[in-house]
Design an enzyme around this catalytic site. Sequence first.
Site, PDB file in Angstrom:
ATOM      1  N   SER A 142      28.480 -51.367 -25.999  1.00 29.29           N
ATOM      2  CA  SER A 142      28.656 -49.930 -26.264  1.00 29.29           C
ATOM      3  C   SER A 142      28.474 -49.698 -27.748  1.00 29.29           C
ATOM      4  O   SER A 142      28.703 -50.602 -28.557  1.00 29.29           O
ATOM      5  CB  SER A 142      30.070 -49.489 -25.869  1.00 29.29           C
ATOM      6  OG  SER A 142      31.015 -49.874 -26.856  1.00 29.29           O
ATOM      7  N   ASP A 143      28.078 -48.495 -28.124  1.00 28.61           N
ATOM      8  CA  ASP A 143      28.171 -48.175 -29.546  1.00 28.61           C
ATOM      9  C   ASP A 143      29.665 -48.080 -29.890  1.00 28.61           C
ATOM     10  O   ASP A 143      30.519 -48.039 -29.007  1.00 28.61           O
ATOM     11  CB  ASP A 143      27.423 -46.874 -29.869  1.00 28.61           C
ATOM     12  CG  ASP A 143      26.957 -46.832 -31.322  1.00 28.61           C
ATOM     13  OD1 ASP A 143      27.579 -47.504 -32.183  1.00 28.61           O
ATOM     14  OD2 ASP A 143      25.981 -46.133 -31.617  1.00 28.61           O
ATOM     15  N   TRP A 144      29.946 -48.082 -31.193  1.00 31.48           N
ATOM     16  CA  TRP A 144      31.328 -48.136 -31.689  1.00 31.48           C
ATOM     17  C   TRP A 144      32.156 -46.981 -31.098  1.00 31.48           C
ATOM     18  O   TRP A 144      31.901 -45.822 -31.406  1.00 31.48           O
ATOM     19  CB  TRP A 144      31.291 -48.061 -33.215  1.00 31.48           C
ATOM     20  CG  TRP A 144      32.611 -48.177 -33.919  1.00 31.48           C
ATOM     21  CD1 TRP A 144      33.663 -47.311 -33.859  1.00 31.48           C
ATOM     22  CD2 TRP A 144      32.993 -49.220 -34.818  1.00 31.48           C
ATOM     23  NE1 TRP A 144      34.685 -47.747 -34.664  1.00 31.48           N
ATOM     24  CE2 TRP A 144      34.302 -48.910 -35.278  1.00 31.48           C
ATOM     25  CE3 TRP A 144      32.381 -50.383 -35.304  1.00 31.48           C
ATOM     26  CZ2 TRP A 144      34.997 -49.714 -36.194  1.00 31.48           C
ATOM     27  CZ3 TRP A 144      33.072 -51.178 -36.219  1.00 31.48           C
ATOM     28  CH2 TRP A 144      34.365 -50.852 -36.644  1.00 31.48           C
ATOM     29  N   GLY A 145      33.072 -47.336 -30.247  1.00 30.98           N
ATOM     30  CA  GLY A 145      33.949 -46.301 -29.677  1.00 30.98           C
ATOM     31  C   GLY A 145      33.326 -45.460 -28.574  1.00 30.98           C
ATOM     32  O   GLY A 145      33.945 -44.512 -28.094  1.00 30.98           O
ATOM     33  N   ALA A 146      32.119 -45.807 -28.133  1.00 35.49           N
ATOM     34  CA  ALA A 146      31.411 -44.932 -27.170  1.00 35.49           C
ATOM     35  C   ALA A 146      32.071 -44.898 -25.799  1.00 35.49           C
ATOM     36  O   ALA A 146      31.861 -43.951 -25.042  1.00 35.49           O
ATOM     37  CB  ALA A 146      29.951 -45.356 -27.041  1.00 35.49           C
TER      38      ALA A 146
END
Lengths: 330, 389
Positions: free
Chosen positions: B291-295
């Site tokens: 995932s992207d950061w915090g996605a």
Amino acid sequence: MPLTQTSKIAVIGPMAQNREHLLGSWAAHGSPEDVTSIYDGLKSEFGVKSSLSYAKGCDFDGTDTIGFSEARSVAKVADVVVICIGEKRGWSGENASRSTLALPQIQEELVREIKKLGKPIVLLLSNGRPLELNKLEPICDAIVEMWQPGVVGGIPVAEVISGKINPSGKLSMTFPYSTGQIPIYYNMRQSARPAKGKYKDIPTTALYEFAYGLSYTSYQYADLKASNSSIKRTQKLTIEIPVTNTGARDGDETVHWYISDPYCSISRPIKELKYFEKQQIKSGETKIFHFELDPMRDLSFVDGNGTQFLEKGDYYIIVKDKKIKIEVTD
Amino acid sequence: MKKLFVYGFCLLSLNLNLFANGNKNIPLYKDAKVPIEKRIDDLLSRMTIEEKVSQLNQYTLGRNSNINNVGDEVKNLPAEIGSLIYFNADPLLRNQVQHKAMEESRLGIPIIFAFDVIHGFRTVYQISLGQACSWNPKLVEQACLVAAQESRMSGIDWTFSPMIDVARDGRWGRVAEGYGEDPYTNAVFGVASVKGYQGNNMNDGNRVAACLKHYVGYGASEGGRDYVYTEISPQTLWDTYLPPYEACVKAGAATLMSSFNDISGIPGSANQYTLTEILKKRWEHDGFVVSDWGAIEQLRSQGVAANREEASSKAIIAGVEMDMMNGCYDKYLVKLVNEGKVSESRLNDAVKRVLRIKFSLGLFEQPFTPIYTEKDRLLKPESFAVAKK
């Protein structure tokens, strides 16, 4: 450009001595100490043959014009002024949107101030996005786009300005005339009334199109020639175009090969890039560029389910303002 | 003399026997001579659900200089953690933490260390948008090899690059990171970049795993605002945004990053159609998606998950294998699997994908980064020469 016979060069602008911003937004473990500034790059390139002077002129943004007078006095005694402006590294990258592609007013004002002196201006830009240049383009004699070059900083661009390097870059993204044109890109779909629907207040075309870029030499493109004018769907085809370097300098030229499908069961883009090739062409020399066309790969389209189709009919192969018609049969 | 000789011979045979017995006792997954798929299956069969879930989490380690992602260095890292974003410029801390993973975890699974090496590690070269203006993919491949070499020798196994998002709105700041407005151009330079990072063998000490991002359609952010909704028709998805990804997946890209953007109502990190139907089924990608950061936790702010548990469930089912700094999978995935809300076969598939990349990188054989002087690994004159071109 290039500046070959210039004895006095004024280097002006907030980017000229800056090293950090030349690194770009995701600099990983890059350090400003590793970067050669534009001024230092120009100095080592022009050190002996020209004298360089410097003034910052203004900051990247804000309203403080106090540095303008120093910039004017430095520019006044120069033969050519290189103005180094652009974007801080934090102005592009993640979470760094901007409402306009124009540079902050203070930077445009600096260029206008220098223009009043009537000196030739080379505008040197370092930025992380296409810029809106409609106010600057008319008052500058040359524009050099260096993007954010990383640690090499001002070294290669100084060699471009001196003429040691013959530039061969071409844009990978359209520079709109103004921000209000967005979205604008070369491969838009076809209009119902291509000659109409224009903006009433500004040009409808981009200031600099995709794949635009100048060089110190000139190239002449001959006509396209195809190994066949009609092919079966599974049959490959070679198209060629001779390109002659008609200028005095050796150069590297990129040929972009586009296709268009004027009539199809879906509306397709005006043109689509399918191949490109860069070759060195010496002054006076002609090189032949080839495109091996595979109809299924290069002429087909996908639908909204990802299914690929290749329809019978006419297609155009396009290079610059040259095009040639190819018919695909069963 | 004769006696001694015989005696010596006996000792020699005894040693050989011991060695052979020892070899038999090495678990299959630790044997470099066994094909990777067999090693993966063997390792998976030994893992508990908790150990499996640990493989699917990524935390950070070291100095964090990214102002968007400020977070305290994660203390007391579990030895079983799957991956770490590594902010240091030398491998010392990495190796310490890797020792913990190899020696204190039950199965000794190496951690994969990642970093945002976008346009160079220390020898920073031109931004991608400018690289594309060279129309010279060979040069971009060379530059990415330089980045890979500096990264791997400094303790990084995996870079979050290339960005191959077709971008047609210059107001969006991330246009700097990609190769511009054209799908084909993004495909060609994306492939060059993957080749430069990964080479033919990610296991040769100079290469890293690539990560295609941001899957998919992130460049269509409305009004150029970051993280926002994107309106992408199925037609445009297929003819504009997917082609660079398809080309790079076919070129062997090890991983992808799921995007922040909402794709016409279904966020990129909860999108089963793009992540599973297209990527895993049609394109047969066998690496993993991070995932992207915090996605994952942001699926709540996007309004498709009531809480972090539901966000975890949506993301893993859709096809996101690794949780980057959400604190979601580590908290909820064991429970979700035990309650049958996430199938064990999906969990196993996710873990196999992560392990596959770790095996391909040679991390089981060479978990620690050899120590080189800074001069031998960073800003070498030949690297600088590539950047100058």
